[in-house]
Design a protein around this motif. Sequence first.
Motif: not given
Length: 309
Positions: A182-188
């Motif tokens: 749900a957060t493709p703009d963040w790298q986890w």
Amino acid sequence: MTGLSSLPPPDDWPGPWVRLPRDDDGDPAAFGDVTAGGRLHWAPVLHAGLRERMARIAEWIAATSPALLVSDVSVEVALLARLLGTPTAVVAMRGERTDPPHRTAYDLAALLLAPWPSALPEPGWPRHWSAKTVHTGAFSRFDGRPPAQEGGEREGPRRVLLLMGSGGRDISAAEVTEAQAATPDWQWTTLGGPDGRWSTDPWPALCSADVVVTHAGQNALAECAAARRPALVVPQERPFGEQAATGRALMRGQLALVTPRWPHAGDWAALLEQAHAHGGERWSRWAPGDGAARAARALAAAAHNERVP
């Protein structure tokens, strides 16, 4: 200073160490009334490990006559030491601690160490507890360590560090995967938790995170605070409501963004943005950086029967 634990000593431990038997192994069906009618927290009936554990502590007290015993969370060890005439310092914990065992340990302690700031006290404590409490603020093995340097301006997606411990399984690997999707703009990056890797030194990952997502355990928060990173805190279910109480304290102090449960997938993007915008500089109120020194001074004073500074 002597350490007493079921665990082996840390590699850099400088003093004596008493290795204690475990008191939680064996068949739980044979443990009987472990609370002794609600007066204790953990005293399994006819358990050889518990009996030997307490005997070793008593033998150590008799042989060394310690000026003070510091009990981390064990009501039973604090009570044993005091019955043997040894003053105790008890490391306090947030949450509902007015049950009979906690009241006994906190009442008999010569000193209570609270690893949180005095500006954010735990509500509802009796006056005589507060009078003997030293608020150290949170402290971490990383206090005073310079931020990890990456060198140059970083490009690419912003980074989320999911920092979880091994003490609970309140979230699933599927929930983490949904949050990432749900957060493709963040790298986890995940340390601990479900399917997460373990690191002996999470400091570089902490310092490089744009937002840290973590639970409300004391150690995780102390390390996040030492790095002064923006955080989204998700308290987990713990006995006596410990993490929920810590989350309420963080909200009172406006130190981090707190959500009472693991968010729905559709809420993650907005929450990460809010946490990032909130920043991490307010963490200095939670962990000023000298908490270990404050605790050491308080313990030294108590050991010498002096007024705690």
